[in-house]
Design a protein around this motif. Structure first.
Motif, PDB file in Angstrom:
ATOM      1  N   ILE A  22       1.509  15.315   8.021  1.00 44.78           N
ATOM      2  CA  ILE A  22       1.222  14.271   7.034  1.00 44.78           C
ATOM      3  C   ILE A  22       2.411  13.317   7.022  1.00 44.78           C
ATOM      4  CG2 ILE A  22       0.766  13.729   4.605  1.00 44.78           C
ATOM      5  CD1 ILE A  22      -0.234  16.673   4.338  1.00 44.78           C
ATOM      6  N   ILE A  23       2.110  12.019   7.134  1.00 50.13           N
ATOM      7  CA  ILE A  23       3.154  11.005   7.081  1.00 50.13           C
ATOM      8  C   ILE A  23       2.846  10.114   5.880  1.00 50.13           C
ATOM      9  CG2 ILE A  23       4.330   9.157   8.313  1.00 50.13           C
ATOM     10  CD1 ILE A  23       3.010  10.340  10.898  1.00 50.13           C
ATOM     11  N   GLN A  24       3.798   9.999   4.975  1.00 52.91           N
ATOM     12  CA  GLN A  24       3.618   9.197   3.764  1.00 52.91           C
ATOM     13  C   GLN A  24       4.643   8.062   3.765  1.00 52.91           C
ATOM     14  OE1 GLN A  24       4.431  12.573   1.221  1.00 52.91           O
ATOM     15  NE2 GLN A  24       2.265  12.713   0.655  1.00 52.91           N
ATOM     16  N   TYR A  25       4.198   6.866   3.318  1.00 53.69           N
ATOM     17  CA  TYR A  25       5.100   5.723   3.266  1.00 53.69           C
ATOM     18  C   TYR A  25       4.469   4.592   2.465  1.00 53.69           C
ATOM     19  CZ  TYR A  25       2.025   4.396   7.128  1.00 53.69           C
ATOM     20  OH  TYR A  25       0.921   4.139   7.905  1.00 53.69           O
ATOM     21  N   ARG A  26       5.291   3.625   2.100  1.00 49.61           N
ATOM     22  CA  ARG A  26       4.819   2.360   1.524  1.00 49.61           C
ATOM     23  C   ARG A  26       4.937   1.299   2.583  1.00 49.61           C
ATOM     24  NH1 ARG A  26       4.619   1.069  -4.617  1.00 49.61           N
ATOM     25  NH2 ARG A  26       4.206   3.155  -5.327  1.00 49.61           N
ATOM     26  N   VAL A  27       3.915   0.460   2.653  1.00 52.41           N
ATOM     27  CA  VAL A  27       3.901  -0.595   3.656  1.00 52.41           C
ATOM     28  C   VAL A  27       3.469  -1.896   2.996  1.00 52.41           C
ATOM     29  CG1 VAL A  27       1.546  -0.017   4.403  1.00 52.41           C
ATOM     30  CG2 VAL A  27       3.064  -1.248   5.962  1.00 52.41           C
ATOM     31  N   THR A  28       4.150  -2.979   3.365  1.00 50.59           N
ATOM     32  CA  THR A  28       3.774  -4.315   2.911  1.00 50.59           C
ATOM     33  C   THR A  28       3.056  -5.015   4.056  1.00 50.59           C
ATOM     34  OG1 THR A  28       5.662  -4.428   1.421  1.00 50.59           O
ATOM     35  CG2 THR A  28       4.617  -6.526   2.019  1.00 50.59           C
ATOM     36  N   ALA A  29       1.844  -5.472   3.800  1.00 53.09           N
ATOM     37  CA  ALA A  29       1.038  -6.176   4.801  1.00 53.09           C
ATOM     38  C   ALA A  29       0.984  -7.648   4.413  1.00 53.09           C
ATOM     39  CB  ALA A  29      -0.356  -5.584   4.860  1.00 53.09           C
ATOM     40  N   THR A  30       1.444  -8.519   5.325  1.00 53.39           N
ATOM     41  CA  THR A  30       1.450  -9.958   5.086  1.00 53.39           C
ATOM     42  C   THR A  30       0.531 -10.624   6.096  1.00 53.39           C
ATOM     43  OG1 THR A  30       3.736  -9.793   4.323  1.00 53.39           O
ATOM     44  CG2 THR A  30       2.911 -11.998   4.854  1.00 53.39           C
ATOM     45  N   THR A  31      -0.423 -11.423   5.595  1.00 52.09           N
ATOM     46  CA  THR A  31      -1.433 -12.042   6.436  1.00 52.09           C
ATOM     47  C   THR A  31      -1.085 -13.495   6.749  1.00 52.09           C
ATOM     48  OG1 THR A  31      -3.101 -10.650   5.373  1.00 52.09           O
ATOM     49  CG2 THR A  31      -3.907 -12.562   6.564  1.00 52.09           C
ATOM     50  N   ASP A  32      -1.357 -13.886   7.998  1.00 51.23           N
ATOM     51  CA  ASP A  32      -1.296 -15.300   8.373  1.00 51.23           C
ATOM     52  C   ASP A  32      -2.589 -15.634   9.120  1.00 51.23           C
ATOM     53  OD1 ASP A  32      -1.042 -14.580  11.086  1.00 51.23           O
ATOM     54  OD2 ASP A  32       1.134 -14.749  11.045  1.00 51.23           O
ATOM     55  N   ARG A  62       5.170  -4.079   7.357  1.00 47.77           N
ATOM     56  CA  ARG A  62       6.562  -3.631   7.283  1.00 47.77           C
ATOM     57  C   ARG A  62       6.618  -2.375   6.423  1.00 47.77           C
ATOM     58  NH1 ARG A  62       6.699  -9.077   7.394  1.00 47.77           N
ATOM     59  NH2 ARG A  62       7.993 -10.010   9.015  1.00 47.77           N
ATOM     60  N   ILE A  63       7.040  -1.291   7.051  1.00 39.55           N
ATOM     61  CA  ILE A  63       7.182  -0.017   6.341  1.00 39.55           C
ATOM     62  C   ILE A  63       8.538   0.009   5.655  1.00 39.55           C
ATOM     63  CG2 ILE A  63       7.382   2.484   6.611  1.00 39.55           C
ATOM     64  CD1 ILE A  63       5.489   2.248   9.002  1.00 39.55           C
ATOM     65  N   THR A 110      10.865   5.045   1.972  1.00 36.73           N
ATOM     66  CA  THR A 110       9.703   5.763   1.430  1.00 36.73           C
ATOM     67  C   THR A 110       9.067   6.718   2.427  1.00 36.73           C
ATOM     68  OG1 THR A 110       8.104   4.059   2.099  1.00 36.73           O
ATOM     69  CG2 THR A 110       9.179   3.798  -0.076  1.00 36.73           C
ATOM     70  N   ILE A 111       9.581   6.785   3.656  1.00 33.52           N
ATOM     71  CA  ILE A 111       8.976   7.639   4.683  1.00 33.52           C
ATOM     72  C   ILE A 111       9.219   9.101   4.347  1.00 33.52           C
ATOM     73  CG2 ILE A 111       9.035   8.328   7.115  1.00 33.52           C
ATOM     74  CD1 ILE A 111       9.826   5.415   7.754  1.00 33.52           C
ATOM     75  N   ASN A 112       8.133   9.856   4.297  1.00 32.10           N
ATOM     76  CA  ASN A 112       8.188  11.296   4.067  1.00 32.10           C
ATOM     77  C   ASN A 112       7.231  11.934   5.068  1.00 32.10           C
ATOM     78  OD1 ASN A 112       8.777  13.792   2.788  1.00 32.10           O
ATOM     79  ND2 ASN A 112       6.854  13.627   1.644  1.00 32.10           N
ATOM     80  N   PHE A 141       0.833  -1.199   0.000  1.00 32.24           N
ATOM     81  CA  PHE A 141       0.000   0.000   0.000  1.00 32.24           C
ATOM     82  C   PHE A 141       0.870   1.252   0.000  1.00 32.24           C
ATOM     83  CE2 PHE A 141      -2.699  -3.143   2.099  1.00 32.24           C
ATOM     84  CZ  PHE A 141      -3.935  -2.922   1.517  1.00 32.24           C
ATOM     85  N   ALA A 142       0.444   2.277  -0.727  1.00 28.68           N
ATOM     86  CA  ALA A 142       0.986   3.630  -0.594  1.00 28.68           C
ATOM     87  C   ALA A 142       0.052   4.327   0.389  1.00 28.68           C
ATOM     88  CB  ALA A 142       0.999   4.340  -1.937  1.00 28.68           C
TER      89      ALA A 142
END
Length: 191
Positions: free
Chosen positions: A101-111, A118-119, A123-125, A84-85
């Motif tokens: 405003i906090i901007q970042y890309r995050v990967t979400a892994t489901t179990d 995980r950010i 990409t953190i701005n 996600f962006a």
């Protein structure tokens, strides 16, 4: 007046780094792994999720209300993983412009029990319109907490695919809606 409002919010936000990471006690209405799988499979690249929460916080100027709107756009997905962006927007009621405003890309892994997020640090701005110091503080806090876990028990589907998140019994509920990818209009209303 704007400076006082900013100072209050600045003080209230200094300790915030990833507020959704709170762990929750089990709820009888919490989502099952099958619910989460159904939700994840319903998302397509381009879909947007918008979440809103507000809370009272102590600051140097007294109690202030902080509103957070989180907007996440699905960039890509695989079977149990999504990228996600994300923009997190912090303001006070009635403000015409956000304080942070906090901007970042995050990967979400489901179990089976929840989701690990995980950010991507690169990409953190952080944008703090009135304080580069606050932007630096928040960016550094985010970089120290790049990974978080959210249990399925925190999620309740209110009107599928919309959902709420209850972080802890004394933390306010976050309400989330899935937006249409094409027109950006909300399918359902956030309470």
């Amino acid at each position: 007046m704007i400076v006082d409002s900013y100072t209050s919010l600045n003080s209230a936000l200094r300790g915030i780094f990833f507020p959704i990471l709170l762990f929750a006690a089990f709820s009888a209405y919490s989502a099952t792994y099958e619910d989460i799988q159904r939700f994840n499979s319903s998302l397509k690249p381009g879909n947007k999720i918008e979440c809103k929460v507000s809370w009272e916080s102590n600051s140097d100027a007294g109690r202030v209300t902080v509103e957070r709107t989180t907007r996440s756009k699905l960039v890509s997905r695989s079977e149990n993983s999504r990228v996600f962006a994300t923009d997190e927007i912090f303001s006070q009621p009635g403000d015409k412009t956000p304080n942070l405003i906090i901007q970042y890309r995050v990967t979400a892994t489901t179990d089976e029990t929840g989701e690990t997020r995980r950010i991507d640090a690169s990409t953190i701005n952080v944008i703090a319109l009135s304080s580069p110091e606050l932007a630096d503080i928040v960016a550094n806090q985010f970089k120290r907490t790049l990974t978080a876990y959210q249990a399925n028990s925190m999620i309740t589907f209110t009107n599928f695919p919309d959902f709420s998140i209850q972080g802890a019994p004394d933390w306010p509920v976050t309400y989330c809606v899935v937006l249409n990818s094409g027109d950006g209009k909300v399918k359902h209303t956030i309470p």
